[in-house]
Design a protein around this motif. Structure first.
Motif, short mmCIF file in Angstrom:
data_model
loop_
_atom_site.label_atom_id
_atom_site.label_comp_id
_atom_site.label_asym_id
_atom_site.label_seq_id
_atom_site.Cartn_x
_atom_site.Cartn_y
_atom_site.Cartn_z
N PHE A 115 0.86 -1.18 0.00
CA PHE A 115 0.00 0.00 0.00
C PHE A 115 0.89 1.23 0.00
O PHE A 115 1.94 1.22 0.63
CB PHE A 115 -0.87 0.03 1.25
N ALA A 121 2.52 -5.04 2.83
CA ALA A 121 1.64 -5.76 3.76
C ALA A 121 1.77 -7.27 3.59
O ALA A 121 1.74 -8.02 4.56
CB ALA A 121 0.20 -5.33 3.56
N PRO A 154 0.06 -12.03 14.41
CA PRO A 154 -0.25 -10.88 15.28
C PRO A 154 -0.90 -9.75 14.49
O PRO A 154 -1.04 -9.84 13.27
CB PRO A 154 1.13 -10.47 15.80
N ASN A 155 -1.27 -8.67 15.16
CA ASN A 155 -1.88 -7.51 14.50
C ASN A 155 -0.96 -6.99 13.41
O ASN A 155 0.24 -6.86 13.61
CB ASN A 155 -2.12 -6.38 15.50
N GLY A 156 -1.55 -6.69 12.27
CA GLY A 156 -0.78 -6.08 11.19
C GLY A 156 0.10 -7.05 10.42
O GLY A 156 0.91 -6.64 9.59
N ALA A 157 -0.06 -8.36 10.65
CA ALA A 157 0.80 -9.35 10.00
C ALA A 157 0.49 -9.46 8.51
O ALA A 157 1.34 -9.87 7.72
CB ALA A 157 0.63 -10.71 10.67
N GLY A 158 -0.72 -9.09 8.12
CA GLY A 158 -1.10 -9.20 6.70
C GLY A 158 -2.20 -10.22 6.47
O GLY A 158 -2.47 -10.59 5.32
N LYS A 159 -2.88 -10.66 7.50
CA LYS A 159 -3.93 -11.68 7.36
C LYS A 159 -5.10 -11.14 6.55
O LYS A 159 -5.52 -11.74 5.56
CB LYS A 159 -4.44 -12.12 8.75
N THR A 160 -5.64 -10.01 6.98
CA THR A 160 -6.80 -9.45 6.29
C THR A 160 -6.45 -9.10 4.85
O THR A 160 -7.23 -9.38 3.93
CB THR A 160 -7.33 -8.21 7.04
N THR A 161 -5.29 -8.52 4.64
CA THR A 161 -4.90 -8.15 3.28
C THR A 161 -4.84 -9.38 2.38
O THR A 161 -5.34 -9.36 1.25
CB THR A 161 -3.53 -7.43 3.31
N GLN A 188 -13.70 -9.01 8.70
CA GLN A 188 -13.32 -8.74 10.08
C GLN A 188 -14.32 -7.81 10.76
O GLN A 188 -14.63 -7.97 11.92
CB GLN A 188 -11.93 -8.12 10.09
N GLU A 215 -11.09 -13.42 11.49
CA GLU A 215 -11.20 -13.25 12.95
C GLU A 215 -12.63 -13.44 13.43
O GLU A 215 -13.23 -12.52 13.98
CB GLU A 215 -10.65 -11.89 13.36
#
Ligand SMILES: Nc1ncnc2c1ncn2[C@@H]1O[C@H](COP(=O)(O)OP(=O)(O)OP(=O)(O)O)[C@@H](O)[C@H]1O
Ligand SMILES: [Mg+2]
Lengths: 339, 253
Positions: free
Chosen positions: A19, A28, A47-54, A93, A170
């Motif tokens: 991004f 990401a 963890p948070n910001g690892a790139g799962k949602t992306t 999410q 999540e």
């Protein structure tokens, strides 16, 4: 697509996404390979910001893929996103339930937009009301639901058209333990009915409890992959927790004493509790007890615990998965184990 | 599923939303009725004066109020879209085979309905007070104004989905609303205005809608202002719908 006799519902290779951000692009997702087999629950832990949602949003056709390839149920995600949408369910999410409408209206609309007739959509909705136990509230407006009720409705929405693969981003974040346990039961029931599920989570227990196989992602890269048992075996050690009783042996002295033993790989002292990493517990424990008897150490507590996924995360990334906010049997503060 | 089928489902979803919050329906009616009750009486003395050529004052004033209603009806769309982006509804719908155009048009058509119903009420209520609408002309007038609703609704939704922030959306919408309204000659005919102001009005698309509306209401269906109004507004509607559909397609959250 078939590899080694197992059919892959999802196969992704070299997925990348960055991004634009201040001070250069944010990478990401940096080359993620994934395989999900038919009928399994696949966990994506990080963890948070690892790139799962992306990663999920790219697979679900919501974000353009910068580089790499992905096939879902044999369809190329980049080439034919419209066909992919017919074959997947996606529960984001942030949710996705239409709050001013009732749960049933949500379900019927979702079914019909996927092309079901009114009657077929109504039948399918009834089925899902049963499986996900929505009966009590499905005819109320979704705005009045509790967090757990809303999440169950959203999972049902993702399933209205019986997709080949259900993405859950999540699914239990923000739920209390009771609701989380309920949703786990329902996800297991779905799996038993043959639904293939790809879920992301930052809860270790969740990945451990639900996933047949999982990938651990950190900073946009998959750092480990396998069944929970395989991954834990890779860590290759078990942890013994010891607390000396009253007597001349202080925890400090106990540590010095045990560090000399050949079967102790590592030790760590937290307060008056000593954590030892040892090899195969069933064989080493008797030797540990013998050594303790020889030095006439009295113990208040001793326990043995199998390696957790947190140990796996720690070993592969050198950091603890603290964001998860779960209480673990063993506080993770051990240094990286030389492989 | 056909585009029309999708459209019907998505429009009905939006209609249910409106019917369940009737406060908005009531609010939509209070503004025009307040204008009628508290502002129209101020114009009485102007009857027959400059700018009010056709008989009664209301014949000039009511078409303007209808344009104002149309303009306002679509403006709320952006707020609702921001809410839907935030709660993941748009994202969920985007992972279905549904057409993005139908997704947009569902809410545009809801706004059209929530304009037409109170507009008819205003027309009917005004007749005993001296409004003389031409029947066929009024039908055409409502068609034109439905296009105005489509423009504002799609425009507001596109802005909402792009900005994704209620504060910025409010700033843009209110920032444009006042100059556009003033320049259009909605409240008082622009024939009262000095030359430079009349010139400036020509950059305001709403001005053409207002001019066309007054002629339509009076029954001058063949007047060139009517054709111009339809042309300007239809072109604008096409542009806005295409742009807004693109925004729906690209929406990320
Ligand atoms: N639209 C965007 N624009 C800019 N940066 C983004 C965007 N979406 C995600 N990112 C960044 O990409 C990285 C990965 O984000 P992502 O949402 O995929 O993480 P995640 O693993 O889902 O985390 P979480 O567990 O908190 O949901 C983060 O650094 C995030 O800030
Ligand atoms: Mg996420």
């Amino acid at each position: 697509m078939t590899v080694g006799g197992m059919s892959n519902v999802l196969a992704a290779k070299g997925l990348r996404k960055s991004f634009p951000g201040r001070g250069g692009p944010v990478e990401a997702v940096r080359g993620v390979d994934l395989r999900v087999r038919a009928g399994e629950v696949f966990g994506f832990l990080g963890p948070n910001g690892a790139g799962k949602t992306t990663t999920l949003r790219m697979l679900a056709t919501l974000l353009p893929i910068d580089a790499g390839s992905a096939h879902i149920a044999g369809v190329d995600v980049r080439r034919d996103p419209a066909e992919v949408r017919r074959r997947i369910g996606y529960v984001g999410q942030v949710g996705g339930a239409d709050l001013p409408a009732t749960g049933r209206e949500n379900l019927l609309l979702q079914g019909r937009l996927h092309g079901a007739s009114r009657a077929a959509a109504a039948r399918r909705a009834d089925e899902l009301v049963d499986v996900l136990a929505l009966g009590e509230f499905v005819d109320r407006r979704a705005a009045t639901y509790s967090g757990g009720q809303r999440r169950r409705l959203e999972v049902a929405l993702g399933l209205m058209h019986s997709p080949a693969l259900l993405f859950l981003d999540e699914p239990t974040t923000g739920l209390d333990p009771q609701n989380r346990a309920n949703l786990w039961d329902q996800l297991r029931a779905l799996r038993a009915r043959g639904t293939t599920i790809f879920l992301t989570t930052h809860y270790l227990e969740e990945a451990d409890a639900l996933a047949d196989r999982l990938a651990i992602i950190d900073r946009g890269r998959v750092v480990a992959e396998g069944t929970p048992a395989e991954l834990k075996r890779q860590v290759g050690g078990e942890t013994v927790l010891l607390r000396p009783g009253p007597g001349p042996t202080t925890p400090d002295r106990l540590r010095t004493l045990l560090d000399e033993q050949p079967f102790v790989r590592e030790s760590r002292l937290a307060g008056d509790t000593l954590y030892l990493t040892i090899g195969d517990g069933s064989r080493t424990l008797p030797r540990l007890l013998a050594a303790l008897a020889e030095h006439q150490v009295t113990l208040e507590t001793i326990s043995l615990s199998a390696p957790s996924l947190d140990d796996v995360f720690l070993r592969t990334t050198g950091r603890a998965l603290r964001d998860a906010g779960t209480s673990l049997a063993v506080p993770a503060a051990r240094q990286e184990v030389p492989a | 599923m056909t585009l029309l089928g999708q459209l019907r489902l998505l429009w009905w979803r939006k209609m249910l939303e409106t019917l369940r919050a009737p406060v908005w329906v009531v609010m939509g009616l209070t503004t025009p009725l307040l204008y009628l009750a508290l502002f129209a009486p101020l114009l009485r003395r102007l009857g027959g004066g400059p700018g009010f050529a056709h008989g009664g004052v209301l014949d000039t004033f009511i078409p303007g109020i209808l344009v104002l209603m149309a303009f306002g009806s679509g403006m709320g769309a952006g707020w609702i879209v921001i809410d839907e982006v935030r709660t993941g509804v748009i994202e969920r719908l985007r992972v279905t085979p549904v057409s993005r155009f139908a997704l947009l048009l569902g809410s545009v058509l809801r706004d059209v309905v929530t304009f037409v119903v109170p507009a008819l009420v205003v027309v009917v209520v005004s007749i005993p007070f001296g409004y003389h609408p031409h029947t066929a002309g009024t039908v055409l007038l409502l068609v034109l104004l439905c296009l105005v609703v489509a423009v504002t609704s799609a425009w507001s939704a596109a802005l909402g989905i792009t900005l994704r922030d209620i504060g910025s959306l409010a700033a843009v919408v209110t920032g444009l609303q006042l100059p556009l309204t003033l320049l259009s000659g909605i409240l008082l005919p622009l024939s009262l205005a000095p030359g430079w102001l009349r010139g400036l009005a020509h950059v305001d698309p709403l001005y053409y809608a207002v001019q066309a509306s007054r002629h339509l209401s009076a029954g001058d269906v063949a007047d060139v202002a009517v054709a111009t109004g339809f042309l300007v507004i239809a072109a604008l509607a096409a542009l806005t719908l295409v742009w807004a559909t693109r925004c729906y397609r690209a929406a990320t959250a």
